[in-house]
Design a protein around this motif. Sequence first.
Motif, PDB file in Angstrom:
ATOM      1  N   MET A   5       1.086  -0.977  -0.057  1.00  7.87           N
ATOM      2  CA  MET A   5       0.115  -0.343  -0.034  1.00  7.87           C
ATOM      3  C   MET A   5       0.819   1.509  -0.109  1.00  7.87           C
ATOM      4  O   MET A   5       0.030   2.141   0.031  1.00  7.87           O
ATOM      5  CB  MET A   5      -0.904   0.493   1.534  1.00  7.87           C
ATOM      6  CG  MET A   5      -2.326  -0.760   1.183  1.00  7.87           C
ATOM      7  SD  MET A   5      -3.010  -1.025  -0.171  1.00  7.87           S
ATOM      8  CE  MET A   5      -3.744   0.934  -0.198  1.00  7.87           C
ATOM      9  N   ASN A   6       2.023   1.323   0.420  1.00 10.67           N
ATOM     10  CA  ASN A   6       3.057   2.176   0.691  1.00 10.67           C
ATOM     11  C   ASN A   6       2.311   3.392   1.236  1.00 10.67           C
ATOM     12  O   ASN A   6       2.586   4.087   1.754  1.00 10.67           O
ATOM     13  CB  ASN A   6       3.036   2.948  -1.262  1.00 10.67           C
ATOM     14  CG  ASN A   6       2.986   3.186  -3.022  1.00 10.67           C
ATOM     15  OD1 ASN A   6       4.440   2.257  -2.033  1.00 10.67           O
ATOM     16  ND2 ASN A   6       3.020   2.590  -3.163  1.00 10.67           N
ATOM     17  N   ASP A   7       2.582   2.905   2.636  1.00  8.35           N
ATOM     18  CA  ASP A   7       1.786   2.645   3.713  1.00  8.35           C
ATOM     19  C   ASP A   7       3.314   2.956   4.702  1.00  8.35           C
ATOM     20  O   ASP A   7       3.486   3.768   5.298  1.00  8.35           O
ATOM     21  CB  ASP A   7       1.085   2.629   4.686  1.00  8.35           C
ATOM     22  CG  ASP A   7      -0.215   2.679   4.089  1.00  8.35           C
ATOM     23  OD1 ASP A   7      -0.427   3.571   2.865  1.00  8.35           O
ATOM     24  OD2 ASP A   7      -1.644   1.874   4.156  1.00  8.35           O
ATOM     25  N   THR A   8       4.245   1.791   4.317  1.00  9.57           N
ATOM     26  CA  THR A   8       5.423   2.258   4.959  1.00  9.57           C
ATOM     27  C   THR A   8       6.387   2.441   4.226  1.00  9.57           C
ATOM     28  O   THR A   8       6.149   1.792   2.813  1.00  9.57           O
ATOM     29  CB  THR A   8       5.529   0.706   6.184  1.00  9.57           C
ATOM     30  OG1 THR A   8       5.565  -0.230   5.294  1.00  9.57           O
ATOM     31  CG2 THR A   8       4.203   0.791   6.708  1.00  9.57           C
ATOM     32  N   LEU A   9       7.345   2.489   5.004  1.00  9.51           N
ATOM     33  CA  LEU A   9       9.238   2.732   3.913  1.00  9.51           C
ATOM     34  C   LEU A   9       9.665   0.972   3.952  1.00  9.51           C
ATOM     35  O   LEU A   9       9.133   0.935   1.902  1.00  9.51           O
ATOM     36  CB  LEU A   9       9.711   2.884   4.929  1.00  9.51           C
ATOM     37  CG  LEU A   9      11.333   2.622   4.254  1.00  9.51           C
ATOM     38  CD1 LEU A   9      11.885   4.033   3.882  1.00  9.51           C
ATOM     39  CD2 LEU A   9      12.525   3.482   5.481  1.00  9.51           C
ATOM     40  N   GLU A  10       9.221  -0.021   3.759  1.00  5.58           N
ATOM     41  CA  GLU A  10       8.816  -1.337   3.719  1.00  5.58           C
ATOM     42  C   GLU A  10       7.849  -1.269   2.072  1.00  5.58           C
ATOM     43  O   GLU A  10       8.809  -2.024   1.326  1.00  5.58           O
ATOM     44  CB  GLU A  10       8.716  -2.301   4.542  1.00  5.58           C
ATOM     45  CG  GLU A  10       9.306  -3.685   4.638  1.00  5.58           C
ATOM     46  CD  GLU A  10      11.207  -3.795   3.902  1.00  5.58           C
ATOM     47  OE1 GLU A  10      11.206  -4.880   2.702  1.00  5.58           O
ATOM     48  OE2 GLU A  10      11.983  -3.209   5.028  1.00  5.58           O
ATOM     49  N   GLU A  11       7.046  -1.107   2.817  1.00  2.91           N
ATOM     50  CA  GLU A  11       6.112  -1.883   0.925  1.00  2.91           C
ATOM     51  C   GLU A  11       6.734  -0.400  -0.084  1.00  2.91           C
ATOM     52  O   GLU A  11       6.588  -1.051  -1.205  1.00  2.91           O
ATOM     53  CB  GLU A  11       4.507  -0.814   2.093  1.00  2.91           C
ATOM     54  CG  GLU A  11       3.294  -2.000   2.613  1.00  2.91           C
ATOM     55  CD  GLU A  11       2.908  -1.000   3.410  1.00  2.91           C
ATOM     56  OE1 GLU A  11       2.397  -0.355   3.537  1.00  2.91           O
ATOM     57  OE2 GLU A  11       1.742  -2.578   3.422  1.00  2.91           O
ATOM     58  N   THR A  12       7.150   0.372   0.265  1.00  5.44           N
ATOM     59  CA  THR A  12       7.252   0.807  -0.497  1.00  5.44           C
ATOM     60  C   THR A  12       8.736   0.593  -1.826  1.00  5.44           C
ATOM     61  O   THR A  12       8.832   0.634  -2.453  1.00  5.44           O
ATOM     62  CB  THR A  12       7.771   2.729   0.117  1.00  5.44           C
ATOM     63  OG1 THR A  12       6.611   3.184  -0.010  1.00  5.44           O
ATOM     64  CG2 THR A  12       8.403   3.428  -1.513  1.00  5.44           C
ATOM     65  N   LYS A  13       9.473   0.436  -0.547  1.00  7.40           N
ATOM     66  CA  LYS A  13      10.767  -0.574  -1.875  1.00  7.40           C
ATOM     67  C   LYS A  13      10.338  -1.105  -1.968  1.00  7.40           C
ATOM     68  O   LYS A  13      11.133  -2.007  -2.985  1.00  7.40           O
ATOM     69  CB  LYS A  13      11.448  -0.977  -0.302  1.00  7.40           C
ATOM     70  CG  LYS A  13      12.169   0.352   0.869  1.00  7.40           C
ATOM     71  CD  LYS A  13      13.113  -0.694   1.234  1.00  7.40           C
ATOM     72  CE  LYS A  13      14.168   0.889   2.263  1.00  7.40           C
ATOM     73  NZ  LYS A  13      14.875   0.294   3.157  1.00  7.40           N
TER      74      LYS A  13
END
Length: 87
Positions: free
Chosen positions: A60-68
């Motif tokens: 979801m791009n809500d966290t840095l890990e998801e964005t990565k």
Amino acid sequence: MVLPMKRISIEGCTASKGRGFNLELSKERVETIGKYFIGHGINAGRLFVSGYGEMKPVGMNDTLEETKRNRRVEIYFVREDQKRLEE
């Protein structure tokens, strides 16, 4: 047994962060990888390259890990009569 010629599908994705450059960025990434394969002897006719920008997120791009995780290139080896294994 004769194995069909394999093709390579290279798909690029980005996170939804950024200012409208994501589709172009994903296309540049896959084209760069395609050029690498061609430079190492893979026939260009065996390659499919697709840049999807932020259209295929895995998070979801809500966290840095998801964005990565959304900033990625996926490579699939497929039969000659397919573009992707899932098709």
